[in-house]
Design an enzyme around this catalytic site. Sequence first.
Site, PDB file in Angstrom:
ATOM      1  N   SER A  90      19.569 -48.325  -2.348  1.00 19.50           N
ATOM      2  CA  SER A  90      18.230 -47.785  -2.618  1.00 19.50           C
ATOM      3  C   SER A  90      18.149 -47.013  -3.921  1.00 19.50           C
ATOM      4  CB  SER A  90      17.804 -46.867  -1.468  1.00 19.50           C
ATOM      5  OG  SER A  90      18.701 -45.788  -1.333  1.00 19.50           O
TER       6      SER A  90
ATOM      7  N   LEU B  21      14.248 -40.070   9.910  1.00 17.76           N
ATOM      8  CA  LEU B  21      13.809 -38.676   9.984  1.00 17.76           C
ATOM      9  C   LEU B  21      12.342 -38.538   9.611  1.00 17.76           C
ATOM     10  CD1 LEU B  21      14.915 -35.856  10.621  1.00 17.76           C
ATOM     11  CD2 LEU B  21      15.252 -35.536   8.170  1.00 17.76           C
ATOM     12  N   ALA B  22      11.908 -39.226   8.567  1.00 13.06           N
ATOM     13  CA  ALA B  22      10.492 -39.157   8.183  1.00 13.06           C
ATOM     14  C   ALA B  22       9.605 -39.611   9.339  1.00 13.06           C
ATOM     15  CB  ALA B  22      10.243 -40.027   6.950  1.00 13.06           C
TER      16      ALA B  22
ATOM     17  N   GLU C 297       0.827  -1.202   0.000  1.00 13.59           N
ATOM     18  CA  GLU C 297       0.000   0.000   0.000  1.00 13.59           C
ATOM     19  C   GLU C 297       0.867   1.260   0.000  1.00 13.59           C
ATOM     20  OE1 GLU C 297      -2.015  -2.830   3.012  1.00 13.59           O
ATOM     21  OE2 GLU C 297      -0.063  -2.635   2.023  1.00 13.59           O
TER      22      GLU C 297
END
Length: 340
Positions: A171, A273-274, A55
């Site tokens: 993985s 961690l997850a 503004e």
Amino acid sequence: MTASGIERDAMHRALALAARGPRGVNPQVGAVILAPDGTVLAEGWHRGAGTPHAEVDALSRLAPGGARGATAVVTLEPCNHTGRTGPCSEALIAAGVARVVYAASDPGPHSAGGAERLRAAGVDVDAGVRAEDAEQLIASWLTVQRLGRPHVTVKWAQSLDGRAAASDGSSQWITGPDARADVHRRRASADAIVAGTGTVLADDPALTARDDAGGLLPDQPVPVVIGRRPIPETAAVRRHPKPLRQFDDLSTALAELGAQGVHRVFVEGGPTLASAFLRAGLADEVLVYVAPVLLGGDRLALTDIGVGTIGEALRLQTSRIDRLGDDLLVVAHPSPEGVH
């Protein structure tokens, strides 16, 4: 008084202006000043902490008295507090603005109240014009205001039988290239990416957002590591284009990151961690990439999340399921009831 078509068009413009501003401690806000006949007098947007609010930025482009009798169209309720800058409500009143049209209400306990102050000064106020669009633009900032911490997305990739790795710990790669590309796009849209020391020491991830050719995307999340073990100077994450941040625990990490203007946290640091984020109730969104492979063994995608019986199960609401090549992405959020 209901917003006119000209005012709604001006709000569309104000939202586009707001998007030019950076995400940070302050929200992205845009403003358009309209003359009584609907002519655009000035435009403005917030350019970051310490700079004039939208503004005031718009008003500064007018000569003294140039906004008298005008309408200010703003994407967020004008603030009513003094921080690095003064209250926008007072600036609009002092400028002689006769009407204010805004989209989203300010949820901040210290900054809210601008609409009430304007009405008390005799300014006509119309609220909620294109509020959904405005809230979508600043959704992560609103999360910070309402929860007192950044929005947290917890991501993992798993086999069809719920494994994050083979028995030997390997993985890469469970999922295919389409799923991996989707992850990197999501990394780029986050403010911070979080991994645990175990993952960093075992896999040496760079924690960067990359394109299909392996190059760095223009937007990079801040790399964050949770855990007390030291990270070697030779670690790939230390070559990240942004400085590494390390914290001992989740709460401290989220509090400090939020105070520094981090709104969106992307967690992909492995099962430990997850699970910690889920167990602590700090996950606002869950992304699960499911590959049509079977691995068996005990390398589960999640460990203990505090569920002892089926009645304590963490119930999620699935918001979408996408096919990415041969893989599936499940996007879910904790249900309002939490556990059942």
